[in-house]
Design a protein around this motif. Structure first.
Motif, PDB file in Angstrom:
ATOM      1  N   GLY A 165       7.267   5.293 -50.418  1.00 58.24           N
ATOM      2  CA  GLY A 165       8.094   4.159 -50.003  1.00 58.24           C
ATOM      3  C   GLY A 165       9.526   4.571 -49.743  1.00 58.24           C
ATOM      4  N   TRP A 166      10.382   3.578 -49.503  1.00 51.81           N
ATOM      5  CA  TRP A 166      11.788   3.856 -49.211  1.00 51.81           C
ATOM      6  C   TRP A 166      12.529   4.231 -50.494  1.00 51.81           C
ATOM      7  CZ3 TRP A 166      14.233  -0.071 -45.225  1.00 51.81           C
ATOM      8  CH2 TRP A 166      13.435  -0.088 -44.069  1.00 51.81           C
ATOM      9  N   LEU A 176      20.864  -2.912 -46.559  1.00 44.67           N
ATOM     10  CA  LEU A 176      19.474  -3.341 -46.330  1.00 44.67           C
ATOM     11  C   LEU A 176      19.431  -4.803 -45.919  1.00 44.67           C
ATOM     12  CD1 LEU A 176      17.094  -1.829 -49.051  1.00 44.67           C
ATOM     13  CD2 LEU A 176      16.972  -1.604 -46.577  1.00 44.67           C
ATOM     14  N   GLU A 180      19.376  -8.604 -41.884  1.00 49.22           N
ATOM     15  CA  GLU A 180      18.489  -9.755 -42.085  1.00 49.22           C
ATOM     16  C   GLU A 180      19.222 -11.078 -42.287  1.00 49.22           C
ATOM     17  OE1 GLU A 180      14.384  -7.994 -44.040  1.00 49.22           O
ATOM     18  OE2 GLU A 180      15.650  -9.355 -45.180  1.00 49.22           O
ATOM     19  N   ALA A 205       6.039  -6.221 -49.592  1.00 54.25           N
ATOM     20  CA  ALA A 205       6.981  -5.106 -49.424  1.00 54.25           C
ATOM     21  C   ALA A 205       8.381  -5.666 -49.615  1.00 54.25           C
ATOM     22  CB  ALA A 205       6.821  -4.472 -48.052  1.00 54.25           C
ATOM     23  N   ASP A 228       5.967  -3.494 -53.911  1.00 51.73           N
ATOM     24  CA  ASP A 228       6.522  -2.521 -52.962  1.00 51.73           C
ATOM     25  C   ASP A 228       5.966  -1.144 -53.278  1.00 51.73           C
ATOM     26  OD1 ASP A 228       9.199  -2.584 -50.937  1.00 51.73           O
ATOM     27  OD2 ASP A 228       8.581  -0.603 -51.658  1.00 51.73           O
ATOM     28  N   SER A 230       7.569   1.508 -53.173  1.00 48.52           N
ATOM     29  CA  SER A 230       8.629   2.322 -53.774  1.00 48.52           C
ATOM     30  C   SER A 230       8.905   1.928 -55.221  1.00 48.52           C
ATOM     31  CB  SER A 230       9.920   2.165 -52.961  1.00 48.52           C
ATOM     32  OG  SER A 230      11.047   2.543 -53.745  1.00 48.52           O
ATOM     33  N   ASN A 248       0.767  -0.045 -53.048  1.00 47.14           N
ATOM     34  CA  ASN A 248       0.647  -0.057 -51.599  1.00 47.14           C
ATOM     35  C   ASN A 248       0.013  -1.393 -51.208  1.00 47.14           C
ATOM     36  OD1 ASN A 248      -0.223   0.250 -48.917  1.00 47.14           O
ATOM     37  ND2 ASN A 248      -0.302   2.481 -49.162  1.00 47.14           N
ATOM     38  N   ALA A 249       0.612  -2.090 -50.245  1.00 48.37           N
ATOM     39  CA  ALA A 249       0.123  -3.424 -49.851  1.00 48.37           C
ATOM     40  C   ALA A 249      -1.352  -3.390 -49.477  1.00 48.37           C
ATOM     41  CB  ALA A 249       0.953  -3.932 -48.674  1.00 48.37           C
ATOM     42  N   PHE A 266       7.574  -6.032 -43.160  1.00 46.40           N
ATOM     43  CA  PHE A 266       7.398  -4.571 -43.121  1.00 46.40           C
ATOM     44  C   PHE A 266       6.326  -4.134 -42.141  1.00 46.40           C
ATOM     45  CE2 PHE A 266       3.529  -3.446 -45.671  1.00 46.40           C
ATOM     46  CZ  PHE A 266       3.066  -4.734 -45.828  1.00 46.40           C
ATOM     47  N   VAL A 271       8.628   1.082 -39.656  1.00 46.93           N
ATOM     48  CA  VAL A 271       8.371   0.912 -41.099  1.00 46.93           C
ATOM     49  C   VAL A 271       6.942   1.371 -41.408  1.00 46.93           C
ATOM     50  CG1 VAL A 271       8.330  -0.661 -43.052  1.00 46.93           C
ATOM     51  CG2 VAL A 271       9.982  -1.023 -41.223  1.00 46.93           C
ATOM     52  N   VAL A 272       5.962   0.904 -40.608  1.00 48.89           N
ATOM     53  CA  VAL A 272       4.586   1.393 -40.693  1.00 48.89           C
ATOM     54  C   VAL A 272       4.102   1.636 -39.269  1.00 48.89           C
ATOM     55  CG1 VAL A 272       4.014   0.177 -42.829  1.00 48.89           C
ATOM     56  CG2 VAL A 272       3.626  -0.956 -40.645  1.00 48.89           C
ATOM     57  N   HIS A 299      13.548  -6.646 -39.090  1.00 51.31           N
ATOM     58  CA  HIS A 299      14.710  -6.030 -38.452  1.00 51.31           C
ATOM     59  C   HIS A 299      14.289  -5.325 -37.169  1.00 51.31           C
ATOM     60  CE1 HIS A 299      18.476  -3.970 -38.134  1.00 51.31           C
ATOM     61  NE2 HIS A 299      17.934  -2.785 -38.274  1.00 51.31           N
TER      62      HIS A 299
HETATM   63  C1  LIG Z   1      10.558  -4.688 -46.222  1.00 49.16           C
HETATM   64  S1  LIG Z   1      10.645  -3.335 -45.299  1.00 49.16           S
HETATM   65  C2  LIG Z   1      12.027  -3.652 -44.411  1.00 49.16           C
HETATM   66  C3  LIG Z   1      13.168  -4.255 -45.146  1.00 49.16           C
HETATM   67  C4  LIG Z   1      14.338  -4.706 -44.305  1.00 49.16           C
HETATM   68  N1  LIG Z   1      14.015  -5.797 -43.527  1.00 49.16           N
HETATM   69  C5  LIG Z   1      14.802  -3.647 -43.378  1.00 49.16           C
HETATM   70  O1  LIG Z   1      14.234  -3.575 -42.313  1.00 49.16           O
HETATM   71  O2  LIG Z   1      15.793  -3.050 -43.739  1.00 49.16           O
HETATM   72  C6  LIG Z   1      10.964  -1.994 -46.264  1.00 49.16           C
HETATM   73  C7  LIG Z   1      10.148  -1.872 -47.523  1.00 49.16           C
HETATM   74  O3  LIG Z   1       8.778  -1.745 -47.212  1.00 49.16           O
HETATM   75  C8  LIG Z   1       8.216  -0.878 -48.202  1.00 49.16           C
HETATM   76  N2  LIG Z   1       6.917  -0.420 -47.708  1.00 49.16           N
HETATM   77  C9  LIG Z   1       6.660   0.360 -46.628  1.00 49.16           C
HETATM   78  N3  LIG Z   1       5.335   0.541 -46.481  1.00 49.16           N
HETATM   79  C10 LIG Z   1       4.727  -0.160 -47.499  1.00 49.16           C
HETATM   80  C11 LIG Z   1       3.375  -0.364 -47.906  1.00 49.16           C
HETATM   81  N4  LIG Z   1       2.351   0.173 -47.235  1.00 49.16           N
HETATM   82  N5  LIG Z   1       3.127  -1.134 -48.990  1.00 49.16           N
HETATM   83  C12 LIG Z   1       4.155  -1.714 -49.675  1.00 49.16           C
HETATM   84  N6  LIG Z   1       5.477  -1.544 -49.353  1.00 49.16           N
HETATM   85  C13 LIG Z   1       5.750  -0.781 -48.280  1.00 49.16           C
HETATM   86  C14 LIG Z   1       9.279   0.207 -48.335  1.00 49.16           C
HETATM   87  O4  LIG Z   1       9.160   0.902 -49.543  1.00 49.16           O
HETATM   88  C15 LIG Z   1      10.565  -0.625 -48.265  1.00 49.16           C
HETATM   89  O5  LIG Z   1      11.058  -0.991 -49.515  1.00 49.16           O
END
Ligand SMILES: C[S@@+](CC[C@H](N)C(=O)[O-])C[C@H]1O[C@@H](n2cnc3c(N)ncnc32)[C@H](O)[C@@H]1O
Length: 338
Positions: A165-166, A176, A180, A205, A228, A230, A248-249, A266, A271-272, A299
């Motif tokens: 994760g981040w 961050l 938003e 997330a 999350d 992370s 992990n989601a 996310f 991000v993914v 974002h």
């Molecule tokens: C919510 S997103 C974006 C947040 C914000 N909107 C941005 O763009 O700055 C970022 C988060 O998603 C989490 N993340 C990424 N892939 C994930 C996954 N597969 N399962 C759970 N969390 C995840 C990362 O660890 C991070 O904290």
């Protein structure tokens, strides 16, 4: 509008942002200082010279957007440098906000050949761009679709979050949230008159948890669950949500049919990956109660199409949001689970 013709990757700030500043200076206009047209004469528009814009998928393909069924036409646009970047509030050149100068025209043709993207369109005047923008800003059902994804020059792969994760830097947590603010304000407005007592509100997330914390400050009797990938994020977020877990989601341990509102911030570009976004969404769908709401924004562009959500038993309520202060629209999907 200047096109990209670089056969080698650009440095993000030294080269890419410089070209984006040129494009900004070409396209920007103060929407409040011009009049909109009464209506668009599409026959006259078609007598104009077709404009061409080209880019490669290793530059900023994710800035190109499509809006279908606008007065029977397909509108094409491209995000330009974000006001948040100009205010030095974000590190990225762009954000999720779309303003009138970013509307380009009526799409004639778009194609991606190997790594090259080419769009052709009949260009709108600034007054016609204002007309289109003002129509869309007053209609929450227009779907803003981003067809192209950024791919690394060397690996040709989409960006994905690290396996853990981040990382989380307490001194930088404000950053961050800056991207938003308009998304959070619209969320507050959209849910203002909804009673959410004892409702389960889930963010798979949740990063710092501040989004859920702000939501709970308006809906004190809802129950917020933040997960999350992370551990660093969850160690911080656990003081801001009712229930926190590092996972992990795609392996969310929540029971099926247990969630009332799920916020997805996310399943977004950078991000993914697109493939992972769909795999995760298929898993998370089963967590939702009948009649529950799925809210999807971010974002960066949302990777899952409105059509996919609808094909999987979800009813589209709205597709975009509007921020009056910034006079900007942005992707903001709310779906009801049927
Ligand atoms: C919510 S997103 C974006 C947040 C914000 N909107 C941005 O763009 O700055 C970022 C988060 O998603 C989490 N993340 C990424 N892939 C994930 C996954 N597969 N399962 C759970 N969390 C995840 C990362 O660890 C991070 O904290």
């Amino acid at each position: 509008m200047k096109s990209f013709c670089n056969k080698k990757p650009y440095d993000y700030y030294e080269e890419l942002e410089k070209l984006e500043i040129d494009i900004y200076n070409q396209l920007y206009f103060d929407s409040s200082s011009i009049n909109s047209v009464e209506k668009i004469n599409y026959n006259t528009l078609k007598e104009k010279t077709i404009n061409v814009f080209e880019d490669y998928d290793y530059n900023q393909p994710q800035n190109i957007f499509i809006i279908k069924n606008f007065e029977g036409k397909i509108i094409v646009g491209r995000k330009i440098r974000s006001v948040l970047r100009i205010e030095n509030k974000i590190n990225a050149i762009n954000c999720s906000m779309i303003t009138a100068p970013m509307i380009l025209g009526v799409l004639v043709k778009r194609a991606k050949t190997n790594r090259k993207i080419r769009i052709e369109y009949y260009p709108f005047s600034d007054s016609e761009k204002k007309y289109v923008f003002d129509k869309i800003k007053n209609d929450r059902t227009f779907d803003i679709y981003y067809p192209y994804k950024y791919r690394d020059f060397y690996t040709e792969k989409e960006e994905n979050s690290p396996e853990t994760g981040w990382s989380f830097n307490p001194d930088k947590k404000e950053y961050l949230g800056y991207g938003e603010v308009h998304l959070r304000n619209f969320t507050t407005t959209y849910f203002k008159n909804k009673s959410l007592d004892n409702k389960i509100v889930y963010d798979p997330a949740c990063s710092t948890g501040e989004f859920l914390n702000e939501f709970k400050s308006y809906h004190k009797n809802c129950y917020t669950i933040g997960h999350d990938l992370s551990k660093e994020m969850i160690d911080y977020a656990k003081d801001y949500v009712d229930e926190a877990l590092c996972c992990n989601a795609i392996d969310s341990p929540l029971k099926d049919n247990s969630v009332d509102i799920m916020f997805l911030r996310f399943l977004n570009s950078e991000v993914v990956t697109t493939r992972l976004a769909y795999r995760i969404m298929k898993k998370l769908l089963s967590k939702m109660k009948k009649g529950s709401l799925i809210v999807c924004f971010g974002h960066t562009p949302v990777l899952i199409t409105k059509e996919w959500f609808e094909k999987n038993g979800l009813k589209s309520i709205i597709c975009n949001g509007y921020d009056e202060e910034r006079n900007a629209i942005f992707q903001y999907y709310v779906f009801e689970v049927q």
